[in-house]
Design an enzyme around this catalytic site. Structure first.
Site, PDB file in Angstrom:
ATOM      1  N   LYS A 196      33.048  30.181  32.220  1.00  0.00           N
ATOM      2  CA  LYS A 196      33.399  31.598  32.180  1.00  0.00           C
ATOM      3  C   LYS A 196      32.983  32.141  30.824  1.00  0.00           C
ATOM      4  O   LYS A 196      33.313  31.559  29.789  1.00  0.00           O
ATOM      5  CB  LYS A 196      34.908  31.757  32.351  1.00  0.00           C
ATOM      6  CG  LYS A 196      35.434  33.109  31.856  1.00  0.00           C
ATOM      7  CD  LYS A 196      36.889  33.280  32.144  1.00  0.00           C
ATOM      8  CE  LYS A 196      37.470  34.463  31.364  1.00  0.00           C
ATOM      9  NZ  LYS A 196      38.837  34.759  31.805  1.00  0.00           N
ATOM     10  N   ASP A 226      33.629  38.031  32.298  1.00  0.00           N
ATOM     11  CA  ASP A 226      34.872  38.818  32.176  1.00  0.00           C
ATOM     12  C   ASP A 226      34.787  39.785  30.999  1.00  0.00           C
ATOM     13  O   ASP A 226      35.074  39.416  29.863  1.00  0.00           O
ATOM     14  CB  ASP A 226      36.059  37.862  31.969  1.00  0.00           C
ATOM     15  CG  ASP A 226      37.349  38.611  31.673  1.00  0.00           C
ATOM     16  OD1 ASP A 226      37.422  39.833  31.931  1.00  0.00           O
ATOM     17  OD2 ASP A 226      38.311  37.963  31.186  1.00  0.00           O
ATOM     18  N   HIS A 325      44.860  32.384  34.558  1.00  0.00           N
ATOM     19  CA  HIS A 325      44.367  33.034  33.353  1.00  0.00           C
ATOM     20  C   HIS A 325      44.919  32.311  32.130  1.00  0.00           C
ATOM     21  O   HIS A 325      45.918  31.598  32.205  1.00  0.00           O
ATOM     22  CB  HIS A 325      44.850  34.488  33.362  1.00  0.00           C
ATOM     23  CG  HIS A 325      44.804  35.165  32.034  1.00  0.00           C
ATOM     24  ND1 HIS A 325      45.912  35.261  31.209  1.00  0.00           N
ATOM     25  CD2 HIS A 325      43.793  35.778  31.385  1.00  0.00           C
ATOM     26  CE1 HIS A 325      45.562  35.919  30.115  1.00  0.00           C
ATOM     27  NE2 HIS A 325      44.303  36.245  30.197  1.00  0.00           N
TER      28      HIS A 325
HETATM   29 MG   LIG Z   1      40.448  38.135  32.043  1.00  0.00          MG
END
Ligand SMILES: [Mg+2]
Length: 429
Positions: A196, A226, A325
């Site tokens: 990510k 993100d 998260h």
């Molecule tokens: Mg986030």
């Protein structure tokens, strides 16, 4: 067996943090966390961890006082206690949380984040007293290891000159080659197989190029981007179009349920969030509008491990995916995440964790990633042991701070390098 709580200790600490960039600024050299310890009449001590900024501490202190004399197994009662603890909601209502990047901050979110630290400590104590791992108290694990993803950040090689800090050995990452080099380090050190990238830092085309470079370097492996809501709907749709063939999901491209619903209607790329669905109250509208396809839970936000299980059940009901998260955290929270994640049947995406970025911890032994996963402990409680000397050292740093680092403020940290820095308005691009 006497499970009465006889002592509760709160220890705010400052933990070293590398210069990780996001759309609002850069991480400060030290970040606050709060260590919660709950002790029973028989001397069993459970530990928890949550946010350590002053607004959390101000809530946690009266909360701790209310717990004395209650049962460590009275987990539902923690929410009653939370309701009793007065909240100066005028300080928090409607403010955007500049540091946490978790949507609009409310008194309820603060309260639940504090509850989570105590809930984990109580579960740890209960597990130790009963000789059971936390996952067993949550109904039992459905997997023996929990997968995590490499959490890539644009970063500087070091904090600005003159800033007192610990050095890190990750180097700089401010372009596609740097991001790929960082990803390779993550795979070498921890065996992660999904990645990510925290975006919203550079113009979208630069971040598209970075994700393309990752796709070339790691063909077929899951990738996520993100930008923390930094993009307009149009920009979000353009990025989705350009990266649709390589993204596992796009995380919070635009801010808020309405914008996310618009993006979602215009692309087949799944959207994930830890910003527009962060409380139970936000679920109904987001799911009804099909604004998100994956909810990234965070047991701190949601009020603990059992609320996380409830969230997962709701997601399962509506065919929405679930994962986890992460904000900056230590090993206590990683252990807690791993226990609850091991009990969630519909966990189809590797969880996020900042843990590799934290060179410091309060545990006697760091948790380890093998093949990108953390094994689920079957030892009583969380299965971790706190090193009191390490806690004392990091608490001393908190005591010695003049107050400037006790509140996370990524904008302030950025202004050290760029004096004219103003936290960008959203959408930034
Ligand atoms: Mg986030």
């Amino acid at each position: 067996m006497n499970l009465t709580i006889t002592d509760v200790r709160l220890t705010p600490i400052l933990v070293a943090d590398p210069p990780l960039l996001n759309t609002q600024g850069v991480h400060q050299p030290y970040t606050p966390r709060l260590i919660v310890e709950v002790e029973t009449a028989e001397g069993v001590v459970g530990v928890g961890e949550t946010y350590g900024d002053t607004k959390y501490l101000d809530l946690a202190r009266p909360f701790a006082a209310e717990l004395i004399g209650r049962q460590v197994g009275d987990l539902n009662g923690l929410f009653t206690v939370a309701d009793q603890v007065a909240v100066d909601s005028s300080r928090v209502s409607g403010q955007v949380d500049v540091g946490g990047l978790r949507g609009v901050q409310t008194a309820d979110k603060l309260r639940l984040s504090v509850v989570s630290g105590f809930e984990v400590a109580c579960l740890d104590a209960l597990g130790k007293a009963l000789g059971l791992p936390v996952h067993a108290l949550l109904g039992g694990k459905v997997r023996d290891a929990v997968d995590y993803s490499a959490y890539l950040f644009y970063k500087w090689a070091a904090h600005p000159e003159g800033v007192v800090c610990e050095k890190d050995d990750w180097g700089a990452a401010v372009d596609p080659a740097g991001v790929v080099a960082q990803a390779r380090l993550f795979t070498e050190r921890y065996g992660f197989t999904s990645f990510k990238l925290k975006g919203g830092v550079f113009p979208p085309d630069e971040e598209i190029a970075a994700v393309r470079a990752l796709a070339e370097a790691f063909p077929g492996q899951p990738l996520r981007l993100d930008p923390n809501g930094a993009w307009s709907v149009a920009t979000s749709l353009r990025v989705a179009e350009e990266l649709g063939d390589v993204l596992e999901y796009l995380e919070d491209p635009a801010l808020g349920t309405a914008a996310m619903a618009e993006v979602s209607a215009g692309t087949d790329v799944p959207l994930a969030t830890n910003m527009c669905v962060t409380t139970f109250a936000e679920i109904k509208e987001a799911f009804a509008r099909d604004a998100v396809q994956v909810v990234l839970s965070d047991h701190h936000y949601w009020g603990g491990l059992r609320n996380t299980q409830q969230l997962a059940a709701i997601c399962r009901t509506f065919g929405v995916g679930v994962s986890m998260h992460s904000n900056t955290h230590l090993g206590i929270s990683l252990a807690a995440m791993t226990h609850v994640a091991s009990t969630v049947p519909n966990l189809h995406h590797a969880c996020d964790s900042h843990y590799p970025w934290q060179s410091e911890d309060v545990l006697t032994e760091r948790l380890v990633f093998e093949g990108g996963a953390v094994r689920v402990s079957d030892a009583p409680g969380l299965g971790v042991e706190v090193d009191r000397e390490k806690v004392a050292l990091l608490h001393r740093r908190w005591l010695d701070d003049d107050g400037s680092l006790r509140e996370r403020d990524d904008g302030a940290a950025m202004r050290v390098a760029e004096p004219g820095w103003v936290t960008p308005a959203v959408p930034r691009w």
